[in-house]
Enzyme design. Structure first.
Site, mmCIF file in Angstrom:
data_model
loop_
_atom_site.group_PDB
_atom_site.id
_atom_site.type_symbol
_atom_site.label_atom_id
_atom_site.label_comp_id
_atom_site.label_asym_id
_atom_site.label_seq_id
_atom_site.Cartn_x
_atom_site.Cartn_y
_atom_site.Cartn_z
ATOM 1 N N PRO A 5 0.832 -1.211 0.000
ATOM 2 C CA PRO A 5 0.000 0.000 0.000
ATOM 3 C C PRO A 5 0.860 1.252 0.000
ATOM 4 C CG PRO A 5 -0.955 -1.619 1.454
ATOM 5 C CD PRO A 5 0.351 -2.195 0.983
ATOM 6 N N CYS A 6 0.506 2.169 -0.899
ATOM 7 C CA CYS A 6 1.439 3.241 -1.225
ATOM 8 C C CYS A 6 0.951 4.632 -0.850
ATOM 9 C CB CYS A 6 1.715 3.211 -2.731
ATOM 10 S SG CYS A 6 0.222 3.406 -3.734
#
Length: 346
Positions: free
Chosen positions: A83-84
């Site tokens: 997850p960015c």
């Protein structure tokens, strides 16, 4: 060991809606394990890919004992997109306070879990995707930390920023891909096939044109019910343009017209599909935002692939995914290197 291409094995971390999985399984890879923490993503997997081993778990809890239950043979490729959002530059303003908050975001350390699992399962090749903004956050300090962590594994380490439109995806979407191997192959990224002096870009019209007046049921193709005020606003946005804020009547003005008040151009690739609060950019010729299905088409998900959960969660599943077509390009590219490696072992 001699492979026929369908025997190549894959492990997928932070799987989300399965963008990597769709591309790699289409290329013939056999999935040993896919994992994600999200409940709705788990439902997506069980509905669309029931034969793929899936583990719903926090990655911190995926220890060697659990991995050993799923993986009892050599792993050819490890993929994943931690997850960015902690790295993303969309909507962020450059300030020291913002940088500090982002640095403390726990999502920024999930790449360490990817590397922990990489060290345990020892795949021959790895591929990790993230937002382009990761490269410049904190003046490059986060990227340097990631680079050092990968170098410490002994794997060959490379990175490249790719635009999905250059590979046939009808969307301008720049993402960084970290890739490498431990089998001493001098690996290059896949060569672009679309754009200037190459094939024409795939357009929004080609991707979603048939859905505008479609009367047949299509999964996830439910338009939002916009209020009259927003419909009036949308009607003022030119194709390929954004809200003309300086020309709005007072009753239509508001602060912070963002990406959801930009209209796509039917004859060009789309703007980047990003996770949002129930809204994507405006349809090229209709006064409404894209449906989840239209966004999924632009991301190159097949029509029979069902997104699950509340609409906002569906938007996140689409926006966070690696476009399956780009995943397939990577899969076929890595497959060539695996062929070279295994042929050299005969």
């Amino acid at each position: 060991m001699i492979h026929n291409g369908t025997n190549y094995t894959l492990v997928d971390l932070f799987s989300g809606a399965g963008g990597f999985l769709i591309g790699f399984t289409r290329a013939g890879f056999r999935v040993l394990l896919s994992t994600d923490i999200d409940e709705d993503c788990a439902k997506v997997h069980h509905v669309n890919m029931p034969d793929i081993p899936f583990l719903r778990s926090n990655v911190y809890d995926v220890d060697e004992e659990i991995l050993s239950k799923y993986i009892n043979e050599e792993v050819d490729v490890l993929v994943g997109g931690p997850p960015c959002q902690g790295f993303s530059t969309i909507g962020a303003r450059a300030s020291s306070n913002k940088e500090i908050r982002n640095r403390k975001d726990p999502r920024n350390n999930l790449f360490k879990q990817y590397i922990r699992i990489l060290n345990f399962i020892k795949p021959k090749f790895f591929l990790m995707e993230n937002v382009k903004g990761l490269l410049t956050r904190e003046k490059g300090a986060i990227f340097k930390e990631i680079q050092n962590a990968f170098n410490a594994t002994g794997y060959d380490f490379n990175y490249v920023v790719l635009n999905a439109a250059d590979y046939g995806v009808p969307q301008i979407r720049e993402r960084v891909f970290f890739f490498g191997n431990r089998v001493r192959e001098k690996m290059r990224p896949p060569a672009p096939e679309y754009g200037e002096s190459r094939k024409p870009y795939t357009t929004v019209l080609g991707a979603i044109g048939d859905l505008a007046d479609n009367k047949k049921p299509v999964y996830n193709h439910v338009p939002l019910k916009h209020g009259e005020t927003n419909i009036r606003r949308y009607s003022l946005i030119p194709e390929g343009g954004r809200m003309p804020e300086d020309k709005l009547p007072p009753e239509l003005y508001r602060k912070n017209f963002g990406n959801t008040f930009k209209r796509l151009d039917r004859n060009k690739p789309s703007l980047t599909m990003v996770p949002g609060h129930n809204a994507f950019p405006i349809h090229p010729w209709l006064n409404r935002s894209l449906t989840v299905r239209e966004a999924a088409r632009i991301q190159t998900f097949p029509d029979d692939f069902v997104l699950m959960g509340a609409r906002q969660k569906q938007c996140m599943q689409v926006g966070n995914a690696v476009p399956p077509l780009l995943s397939y390009v990577w899969a076929m590219h890595i497959k060539q290197y695996l062929d070279i490696y295994y042929n050299g072992q005969e």
